[in-house]
Scaffold this active site. Structure first.
Site, PDB file in Angstrom:
ATOM      1  CD  GLU A   1      -3.686   1.491  -0.446  1.00 15.41           C
ATOM      2  OE1 GLU A   1      -3.152  -0.054  -1.066  1.00 15.41           O
ATOM      3  OE2 GLU A   1      -2.779   1.999  -0.230  1.00 15.41           O
TER       4      GLU A   1
ATOM      5  CB  CYS B   1      -1.645   9.799   2.526  1.00 19.45           C
ATOM      6  SG  CYS B   1      -0.319   9.488   1.823  1.00 19.45           S
TER       7      CYS B   1
ATOM      8  CB  CYS C   1       5.181   3.419  -7.972  1.00 13.96           C
ATOM      9  SG  CYS C   1       6.671   3.933  -7.770  1.00 13.96           S
TER      10      CYS C   1
ATOM     11  CB  CYS D   1      10.745   1.283  -3.418  1.00 15.77           C
ATOM     12  SG  CYS D   1      11.557   2.331  -4.172  1.00 15.77           S
TER      13      CYS D   1
ATOM     14  CB  CYS E   1       7.362   0.379  -1.643  1.00 12.32           C
ATOM     15  SG  CYS E   1       5.868   1.676  -2.218  1.00 12.32           S
TER      16      CYS E   1
ATOM     17  N   GLY F   1       2.466   5.588  -6.072  1.00 11.48           N
ATOM     18  CA  GLY F   1       2.653   6.462  -7.755  1.00 11.48           C
ATOM     19  C   GLY F   1       4.255   7.646  -6.899  1.00 11.48           C
ATOM     20  CD  GLU F   2       8.501   9.463  -7.537  1.00  9.18           C
ATOM     21  OE1 GLU F   2       9.130   9.173  -6.417  1.00  9.18           O
ATOM     22  OE2 GLU F   2       9.154  10.911  -7.599  1.00  9.18           O
TER      23      GLU F   2
ATOM     24  CB  SER G   1       6.679  12.097  -0.517  1.00  2.72           C
ATOM     25  OG  SER G   1       7.901  11.298  -0.069  1.00  2.72           O
TER      26      SER G   1
ATOM     27  CB  SER H   1      11.931   7.910  -0.300  1.00  3.78           C
ATOM     28  OG  SER H   1       9.872   8.378  -0.429  1.00  3.78           O
ATOM     29  CG  LEU H   2      18.434  10.592   1.784  1.00  2.00           C
ATOM     30  CD1 LEU H   2      18.612  11.246   0.177  1.00  2.00           C
ATOM     31  CD2 LEU H   2      18.769  11.906   2.896  1.00  2.00           C
ATOM     32  CG  HIS H   3      13.775   4.950   2.594  1.00  2.00           C
ATOM     33  ND1 HIS H   3      13.254   5.543   3.731  1.00  2.00           N
ATOM     34  CD2 HIS H   3      13.066   5.100   1.655  1.00  2.00           C
ATOM     35  CE1 HIS H   3      11.682   5.869   3.446  1.00  2.00           C
ATOM     36  NE2 HIS H   3      12.466   5.685   2.362  1.00  2.00           N
TER      37      HIS H   3
ATOM     38  CG  ASN I   1       3.433  -0.084   8.046  1.00  2.00           C
ATOM     39  OD1 ASN I   1       3.130   0.123   8.546  1.00  2.00           O
ATOM     40  ND2 ASN I   1       2.987   0.949   7.435  1.00  2.00           N
TER      41      ASN I   1
ATOM     42  CB  CYS J   1       2.649   3.477   0.638  1.00  2.00           C
ATOM     43  SG  CYS J   1       3.335   3.841  -1.077  1.00  2.00           S
TER      44      CYS J   1
HETATM   45  N1  SAH Z   1       7.340   7.991  -4.242  1.00  2.00           N
HETATM   46  C1  SAH Z   1       6.755   9.013  -3.253  1.00  2.00           C
HETATM   47  C2  SAH Z   1       5.911   8.887  -2.558  1.00  2.00           C
HETATM   48  C3  SAH Z   1       4.855   7.570  -2.224  1.00  2.00           C
HETATM   49  S1  SAH Z   1       5.703   6.459  -0.959  1.00  2.00           S
HETATM   50  C4  SAH Z   1       7.952   8.598  -2.513  1.00  2.00           C
HETATM   51  O1  SAH Z   1       8.752   7.042  -3.144  1.00  2.00           O
HETATM   52  O2  SAH Z   1       8.520   8.844  -1.736  1.00  2.00           O
HETATM   53  C5  SAH Z   1       5.383   7.646   0.830  1.00  2.00           C
HETATM   54  C6  SAH Z   1       6.685   6.852   1.685  1.00  2.00           C
HETATM   55  O3  SAH Z   1       6.238   6.369   1.840  1.00  2.00           O
HETATM   56  C7  SAH Z   1       7.750   7.417   1.438  1.00  2.00           C
HETATM   57  O4  SAH Z   1       8.818   8.156   1.926  1.00  2.00           O
HETATM   58  C8  SAH Z   1       8.195   5.720   0.697  1.00  2.00           C
HETATM   59  O5  SAH Z   1      10.025   5.295   0.797  1.00  2.00           O
HETATM   60  C9  SAH Z   1       7.645   5.374   1.940  1.00  2.00           C
HETATM   61  N2  SAH Z   1       7.450   4.124   2.074  1.00  2.00           N
HETATM   62  C10 SAH Z   1       7.248   3.134   1.744  1.00  2.00           C
HETATM   63  N3  SAH Z   1       6.246   2.329   1.517  1.00  2.00           N
HETATM   64  C11 SAH Z   1       7.251   1.582   3.219  1.00  2.00           C
HETATM   65  C12 SAH Z   1       7.144   0.803   3.971  1.00  2.00           C
HETATM   66  N4  SAH Z   1       6.720  -0.599   4.121  1.00  2.00           N
HETATM   67  N5  SAH Z   1       6.888   1.166   5.213  1.00  2.00           N
HETATM   68  C13 SAH Z   1       7.232   2.300   5.612  1.00  2.00           C
HETATM   69  N6  SAH Z   1       7.501   4.102   4.658  1.00  2.00           N
HETATM   70  C14 SAH Z   1       7.392   2.675   3.461  1.00  2.00           C
HETATM   71 FE1  SF4 Z   2       6.824   3.632  -5.836  1.00  2.00          FE
HETATM   72 FE2  SF4 Z   2       7.728   5.639  -3.905  1.00  2.00          FE
HETATM   73 FE3  SF4 Z   2       6.906   2.786  -3.256  1.00  2.00          FE
HETATM   74 FE4  SF4 Z   2       9.044   3.741  -4.339  1.00  2.00          FE
HETATM   75  S1  SF4 Z   2       8.173   3.908  -2.100  1.00  2.00           S
HETATM   76  S2  SF4 Z   2       7.794   2.075  -4.849  1.00  2.00           S
HETATM   77  S3  SF4 Z   2       9.086   5.832  -5.727  1.00  2.00           S
HETATM   78  S4  SF4 Z   2       5.694   4.522  -4.190  1.00  2.00           S
END
Ligand code: SAH
Ligand code: SF4
Length: 350
Positions: free
Chosen positions: A93, A106, A113, A117, A120, A163-164, A195, A218-220, A298, A341
């Site tokens: 994507e 983006c 991945c 998470c 995600c 992806g990471e 990221s 990505s802290l969260h 999201n 994502c």
């Molecule tokens: N794997 C890397 C980069 C891809 S994800 C990472 O995790 O940082 C890019 C960003 O989208 C990250 O900050 C991730 O936490 C965030 N993300 C993933 N799913 C999401 C969602 N459902 N709503 C908002 N942000 C999300």
């Molecule tokens: Fe992978 Fe980033 Fe999604 Fe976590 S937030 S599953 S590391 S793409």
């Protein structure tokens, strides 16, 4: 077997491939000009090359590694999302976001991945494979080509798609390298952002690169118990270790880090989390060169959580601001087309 992707060849690789074809090495730079500057993705249209070479290149390499399978445009037309297929069928994507004068690509670094998470969509679909450097860069070129047709161009590239990045380190670095290289796409490294979910060996290696590419983490969550529930890899690289790597990065490079925080209603949006985050930053970073980005979650298919209310986000933001931290509330983008994502590919896989 799919043909090798032309965007995966370095200048030296291209020169030796040409040598085998009995062509002079200067053709390599011509080809790269065609690929990265003139954005030509068909060797037959590389009119400064002899016809025989054009045909031979077409037989030896793929110039279009990304096939558009689906597109979605948000109702406000500001977000456009592409589902590409790689030659082996792996989904990728790529999202184009228009915001005022920004044109942000983006892009994805892996198909799926493995980190998983909870919130995600990419994590929910699982891991297919890592992309090559050429496949990562080709996403940027595709969007640049579309914009160019409208007399427009990209202003930013964020590696925040599927992806990471730091679990595909070499390919990611070679992609940002060819994108920023003068004899590549020539896109300023400072306009790109990687990221990471917090893969500490990757952060350390990246520190050593002294790259101008920006780093986002990505802290969260600000405590390990909550963060491990949201982000399983936190059990391997807990917050203290992530912050130590961030501190090292800031001290060595004197560059700023962004912290990403998706606001999830009733999960990580409390005043206590905001204070906890501020404490951690104050205690762990010698120089708090950080910028915190808050964005509403999201919604995704299998995660129960939803976005925090605007008022909740605002009070979280104001606590951080009172603590003297730079903080921006980001807009949720393309929610109507599931532009988060992994959401489009996740749905297609189903
Ligand atoms: N794997 C890397 C980069 C891809 S994800 C990472 O995790 O940082 C890019 C960003 O989208 C990250 O900050 C991730 O936490 C965030 N993300 C993933 N799913 C999401 C969602 N459902 N709503 C908002 N942000 C999300
Ligand atoms: Fe992978 Fe980033 Fe999604 Fe976590 S937030 S599953 S590391 S793409």
């Amino acid at each position: 077997m799919p043909l090798p992707c032309i965007y995966d060849l370095s200048l030296a690789d291209l020169q030796s491939a040409l040598q085998e074809m009995g062509e002079p090495p200067f053709r390599a730079r011509q080809i790269r000009q065609n690929l990265f500057r003139r954005l030509i993705d068909d060797p037959e249209r590389m009119t400064d090359l002899p016809a025989g070479l054009r045909a031979e290149l077409g037989r030896a390499f793929t110039f279009r590694p990304l096939e558009v399978e689906r597109q979605a445009v948000s109702a406000d037309k500001q977000t456009r999302k592409f589902l590409f297929r790689l030659p082996d069928g792996a989904p990728v994507e790529t999202v184009l976001m228009l915001y005022e004068r920004r044109r942000t690509a983006c892009i994805s670094t892996q198909s799926g991945c493995a980190v998983g998470c909870a919130f995600c969509a990419t994590g929910q679909m699982g891991f297919r494979r890592s992309l090559t450097g050429g496949e990562i860069a080709a996403q940027v070129l595709s969007l640049a080509r579309m914009l160019e047709a409208k007399g427009d161009d990209l202003s930013n590239v964020v590696l925040m798609g599927m992806g990471e990045p730091f679990l595909n380190y070499d390919a990611v670095l070679s992609a940002v390298q060819v994108l920023s290289a003068e004899d590549g796409f020539g896109f300023g490294a400072r306009r790109m952002t990687i990221s990471t979910v917090g893969v500490v060996p990757g952060i350390r290696r990246f520190t050593g690169e002294h790259s101008q590419v920006n780093l986002a983490i990505s802290l969260h969550a600000a405590d390990d118990e909550l963060r491990s529930r949201l982000i399983p890899i936190n059990r391997t690289y807990p917050l203290a270790v992530v912050f130590e790597a961030c501190d090292e990065y800031i001290r060595e490079t004197n560059r700023r880090i962004s912290f990403e925080w998706a606001m999830i209603e009733g999960v990580n949006d409390s005043a206590a989390q905001a204070h906890h985050l501020a404490d951690r930053i104050r205690k762990s970073l010698h120089k708090p060169l950080v910028h915190i980005n808050l964005l509403p979650l999201n919604r995704t298919r299998t995660y129960k959580g939803g976005p925090s209310q605007a008022a909740r986000i605002e009070s979280f933001r104001s606590i951080l601001a009172e603590e003297g931290l730079a903080c921006t509330v980001r807009l949720a983008r393309g929610v109507d087309i599931a532009a988060g994502c992994g959401q489009l590919a996740g749905a297609a896989e189903k």
